[in-house]
Scaffold this active site. Sequence first.
Site, PDB file in Angstrom:
ATOM      1  N   HIS A  19       0.908  -0.897  -0.040  1.00  0.00           N
ATOM      2  CA  HIS A  19      -0.040   0.016  -0.016  1.00  0.00           C
ATOM      3  C   HIS A  19       0.835   1.296   0.148  1.00  0.00           C
ATOM      4  CE1 HIS A  19      -3.759  -2.093   1.552  1.00  0.00           C
ATOM      5  NE2 HIS A  19      -3.909  -2.053   0.438  1.00  0.00           N
ATOM      6  N   CYS A  73      -1.795  -2.053 -19.832  1.00  0.00           N
ATOM      7  CA  CYS A  73      -2.069  -1.483 -18.764  1.00  0.00           C
ATOM      8  C   CYS A  73      -1.571  -1.660 -17.540  1.00  0.00           C
ATOM      9  CB  CYS A  73      -3.931  -1.586 -18.636  1.00  0.00           C
ATOM     10  SG  CYS A  73      -4.028  -3.335 -18.363  1.00  0.00           S
TER      11      CYS A  73
END
Length: 800
Positions: free
Chosen positions: A438, A732
């Site tokens: 994160h 992507c």
Amino acid sequence: MTVALVGVVVVSHSRRLADAAVELAMQMVHGDPPPIRIAAGMPDGGLGTDATAVMEAITAADAGAGVVVLVDLGSAVLSAEMAVELLDDSAPDLRVVPAPFVEGLLAATVRAASGATLDEVALEAARSLTPKLQALGAGPGPESVDTDDDWHADSFDEATLPNPAGLHARPAATVASEAAKYDAEVRLIHHRGGSVPATTPIGLATLNARMGDDLRVEARGPQAAEAVAAIIAMIRGGFGEIDPNAQPPAAPAPAQPLGVSAGRVVGQVHKLTEPMTAPPEHDRVPANAVDAEIATLGGALSAVIDEYRRRAELSAPQAADILQATATLAGDSTLVDAAAGLIRARGMDAPNAFWQAANHVAQSMTDVGGMVAERAVDLADIRDRVVSHLLGIPMPGVVDPGHPFILVARDLAPSETATLDGNTCLAIVTAEGGPTSHTSILARSMGIPAVVGCSRALDIADGTVVLVDGRTGEVIEDPDEDQRAGARTSRAPLRPLEAPGRTADGTPVSLLANVGSGGNATFAARANAEGIGLFRTEFCFLDRAVEPSVSDQVQAYSEVLGAFPGAHVVVRTLDAGSDKPMAFLPMPEEPNPALGVRGYRTSRTHQPMLERQLDAIVTASTASGTDGWVMAPMISTAAEAHDFAALARSRGVTTVGVMIETPSAALQAADILSEVDFVSIGTNDLTQYCMGVDRQAVGLGDLQDPWQPGVLRLLKIIGDAGRASGKPVGVCGEAAADPTLAPVLIGLGVSSLSMSPRSLQSVAEALSEVTVEQCRAAADAAVAATTASGARDAVRAALA
């Protein structure tokens, strides 16, 4: 009143063997042991057995409940039989058991210590070899052990085994002893090892239950519920083998510092205050206050969840997504149930119970490895906040020193990273973490340069001036003037895309954004993205305990699509599984989730859910007037592409595509493109599967590189298939945001690049300086190389 226990006599040719076997058996006993006597060896220390010594041992072992005699082999049997003949009429009731020596002794000792009768102890010893035979494939299957076709459980529950060594002999003996205390018949069930009575320590140990495995406890009888609750609490508590004060292990740091968010800055170090290292002294909760203590824990947990959600409302879009996911993790019943079990079973107070429960869950996540392991830091943050709330002390967090700084920490929880002020936090350096932690994700989304896995980070003193390069991973203390050249001392502003992407000779290249929410899409629009190349719909699901309704999904998707009315938007269907578990989507237990049920594969058992999602996407696209393309993740075969395309078109999708993330799909790109309208390449996973190395594996950064020739050659196969079919091929993954690699991707046949909005302008500038022919020459040079570094050098030379 003290209950007499069955005695045990050990008859062996070797005194040393008998002593060792008894020592092992006694390790399995919890509480008062049964009387055990040894008759082994000859008086002169030699090998042999003596009938008189056996007779004396039987008499000494008798406590009034009878005696079980265990023998090793040969003359030991004869000596035992002779000893029985020598005993007079006052001799105790006894059984000479034809059991395997060590296994029988273990089983008899544990069963006798539980207060079982003579016949029960003898039977337990006699059948002690059966589970071992089953485990080795030399006996009947587990289902044949104590199988009862009329079995019905009056009570049952499940728990995950947290012990690193699994359900080995000692915890198995603990369970057997506990199960014997209740007026109930108890069984343990394991998906791999079958079902065994809970009073059978050898059977329990040979279930082959490992850390992370789920165990089901079933019981019937007057005290079934009490027995199940007690054993479940023992399992969740790790049988006392796990230190409740231990910090949950963090994901290992890479061998070298890793740049995960680009940018080059200079500033003063400001260290994050270390989190709690241990809970307070353990306070025992009286039995009449257990329910109140559990209620107090529930209140603290609710307050922390509310705080996460409040922070999410005040945070940037991607930070909000992650904070919502952390709130969902905090609300997982596994945590509170485990803590409540410790409070009930051990009288542990709420702070300590939650500390230990959270550590156990974090340990399990760490042992899974990869991206799941990086979520362990989230559990530590949840733990610290709940315990702080219970103790009434300040919550952990980042204290702003009042000037621009470079934050240094062991690792950062989402709640800490999400609330950083990008105007004062110039960069982040952590000792642990990986590229998809994160910390990394949020740093990139906030435009904060970041380096993870810098093992010496915590040795840097507060106030030290350092240079941080988030692209190369450099962390330089007291940099000189030459090293400072080009580095910033303030935050870099967002650079919106100045013009649509195109090469120097005017060939258009769509520059798109990766988003996960309406807020992300709004930010991408501010960055002038030409559209959305990857809408990660799973971010709309992460905080849901149940599947969102079609109307809820329409609303969430409309927020994203509405930010790009009439533009090109690619929506990816639910990419659940692996590191993105969904509470409402149960997954099978898998030793390697990244190679199991994830992405499109979930539709094998949950196709109606996919159909509802497709309906919601079509409704939202129509309402927003957006050109919504839809693709499925984790496609491996042309047959899967065909099936998805047929389903999507039957629900009203007009432009259907799939993601290519596996070597199998890359090698079949031409066949897949014959079934769909476009493909998009997920370079992160394609590199992982191509190179056979987990995206978070430590010390293998050279193999995690999309510049590896094997990966580039797969990309060429896909690009060639796109050119031949005349259909779009997009990228992507993280590779799309690399300005050096972008021309190579275009040369390989890629027609669009999708990335973080902050990377759009730098990629556009790189493409504007080269022609399509130069891109193709660079691609040929890269594919011809034999190493990743050689590919980079070849491209620099080709574009020079």
